[in-house]
Design an enzyme around this catalytic site. Structure first.
Site, PDB file in Angstrom:
ATOM      1  N   HIS A 118       1.325  -1.307   0.418  1.00 42.50           N
ATOM      2  CA  HIS A 118      -0.001   0.190   0.397  1.00 42.50           C
ATOM      3  C   HIS A 118       1.144   1.239  -0.162  1.00 42.50           C
ATOM      4  O   HIS A 118       2.209   1.179   0.615  1.00 42.50           O
ATOM      5  CB  HIS A 118      -1.193  -0.050   1.018  1.00 42.50           C
ATOM      6  N   ASP A 120       0.466   4.860   2.077  1.00 38.71           N
ATOM      7  CA  ASP A 120      -0.083   5.548   2.877  1.00 38.71           C
ATOM      8  C   ASP A 120      -0.905   6.170   3.295  1.00 38.71           C
ATOM      9  O   ASP A 120      -0.861   7.122   2.203  1.00 38.71           O
ATOM     10  CB  ASP A 120       0.832   6.219   4.130  1.00 38.71           C
ATOM     11  N   HIS A 268       4.565   0.206   0.411  1.00 36.99           N
ATOM     12  CA  HIS A 268       5.227  -0.943   1.171  1.00 36.99           C
ATOM     13  C   HIS A 268       4.868  -1.583   1.449  1.00 36.99           C
ATOM     14  O   HIS A 268       3.219  -1.499   1.773  1.00 36.99           O
ATOM     15  CB  HIS A 268       5.608   0.744   1.952  1.00 36.99           C
ATOM     16  N   ARG A 284       5.849   5.817  13.337  1.00 33.07           N
ATOM     17  CA  ARG A 284       5.837   6.061  12.396  1.00 33.07           C
ATOM     18  C   ARG A 284       4.711   8.211  12.571  1.00 33.07           C
ATOM     19  O   ARG A 284       3.944   8.346  12.743  1.00 33.07           O
ATOM     20  CB  ARG A 284       4.580   5.727  11.406  1.00 33.07           C
TER      21      ARG A 284
HETATM   22  C1  SIN Z   1       3.880   1.342   7.418  1.00 37.45           C
HETATM   23  O1  SIN Z   1       2.752   0.666   7.266  1.00 37.45           O
HETATM   24  O2  SIN Z   1       3.691   2.937   7.382  1.00 37.45           O
HETATM   25  C2  SIN Z   1       4.537  -0.009   8.673  1.00 37.45           C
HETATM   26  C3  SIN Z   1       5.151  -0.245   7.496  1.00 37.45           C
HETATM   27  C4  SIN Z   1       6.227  -1.164   8.840  1.00 37.45           C
HETATM   28  O3  SIN Z   1       5.976  -1.872   9.850  1.00 37.45           O
HETATM   29  O4  SIN Z   1       6.944  -2.129   8.752  1.00 37.45           O
END
Ligand code: SIN
Length: 316
Positions: A118, A120, A268, A284
């Protein structure tokens, strides 16, 4: 690891940064900077250049406090106020989203949501330009994250497919893929307000102008100009292509690792292999982005359930 032209140029320009590419298309480790220290303009520029070139950059051994994490983000844009549907975990830092995972045997809720590729918040009309993820506690092995490069994905499609999708738009929504049982509390909170946006399937990167394949298996619901059957088949092919291994990089986290990705130019996937007995805790922040424009001039909009545009301030 060999150092190719990009890293030499950065050093020749007089900065102490080293940019070490990690795969053909995606990802570079940046060495020679302490993110806790005030950062001069040349360093900010060099990091931004590496980000635009490699789409995701990584830093090692950076023990940042929450304040320093946010201060680092502010050098590259406006830090977003917080997640649109999740309750902040840190009242003094509502802009930080905590991402916590445990092995499913330790926490029966943990595997209810399938991890998919996806971007974000692609269900927002102006998704973040970037995300900065900080490892707080990571298992000794496993739990890697992977990124893919949306410009490389677009560029490698055959010309007739590129021409076809240049004209198309797609709806993205915040509906998670629950594998079994009922959504856990986090998933219920995440989906508590239905959010939808319509984006061009091919976006022009707001800074580089590169064409990018902007669909993802997690949040892209359907292509507006097609029947559902046509959309399902075409999206299946595009989603498979966008996360082909040749465009990806895989990052092994260590305590103090930081990943900074261009959320407009990558997708990602979070790990599903948290080591039993370990917790994985990440924090994050996201940086404000803008709507996308496609090759036909279509600009991203917030939409209702039928795909019709709603006013900017309309509730979803
Ligand atoms: C995310 O999807 O923003 C986080 C990715 C992760 O936890 O590795």
């Amino acid at each position: 690891m060999s150092v190719i032209t990009e890293s030499q140029e950065t050093m020749d320009a007089g900065y102490r940064l080293e940019v070490l590419p990690m795969s053909q298309h995606t990802g570079a480790e940046i060495h020679g900077v302490d993110l806790r220290e005030p950062m001069d303009e040349a360093t900010v520029r060099a990091i931004r250049t590496a980000l635009l070139r490699w789409k995701v950059v990584f830093f090692r051994d950076q023990e940042l406090t929450r304040d320093q994490h946010v201060a680092f983000g502010r050098r590259f844009g406006q830090v977003s106020p917080g997640h649109p549907t999740l309750t902040p975990r840190f009242p003094e830092h509502p802009e930080i989203v905590m991402i916590e995972k445990e092995h499913h045997r330790d926490n029966p809720d943990a595997n209810e949501i399938e991890h998919r590729w996806h971007n974000d918040l692609s269900y927002m009309a102006a998704p973040p330009m970037g995300s900065i993820l900080r490892a707080v506690s990571v298992p000794p092995f496993g739990s890697d994250t992977e990124w893919t490069n949306l410009a490389a994905a677009y560029a490698t499609l055959s010309p007739p497919i590129r021409e076809l999708i240049d004209e198309m738009t797609a709806v993205h929504h915040n509906v998670l893929h629950v594998v079994r049982g009922e959504p856990n509390k986090l998933a219920r909170d995440f989906m508590s307000t239905r959010l939808r946006a319509r984006h061009p399937v091919v976006t022009l990167h707001p800074e580089t102008g590169e064409r990018q394949l902007y669909v993802n298996p997690d949040y892209t619901s359907h292509i507006v100009e097609l029947t559902r059957q046509e959309s399902d088949h075409l999206l299946a092919m595009l989603n498979e292509h966008v996360c082909s291994r040749e465009f990806t990089v895989r990052f092994q986290w260590r305590p103090g690792s930081i990943a900074f990705w261009d959320n407009r130019a990558t997708a990602h996937i979070a790990p599903a292999d948290v080591t039993p007995g370990h917790r994985r805790v990440m924090e994050r922040i996201t940086l404000d982005g803008t709507s996308f424009v496609g090759p036909t001039g279509f600009e991203s909009v917030t939409v209702d359930g039928s795909g019709a545009a709603v006013p900017d301030n309309g509730s979803p």
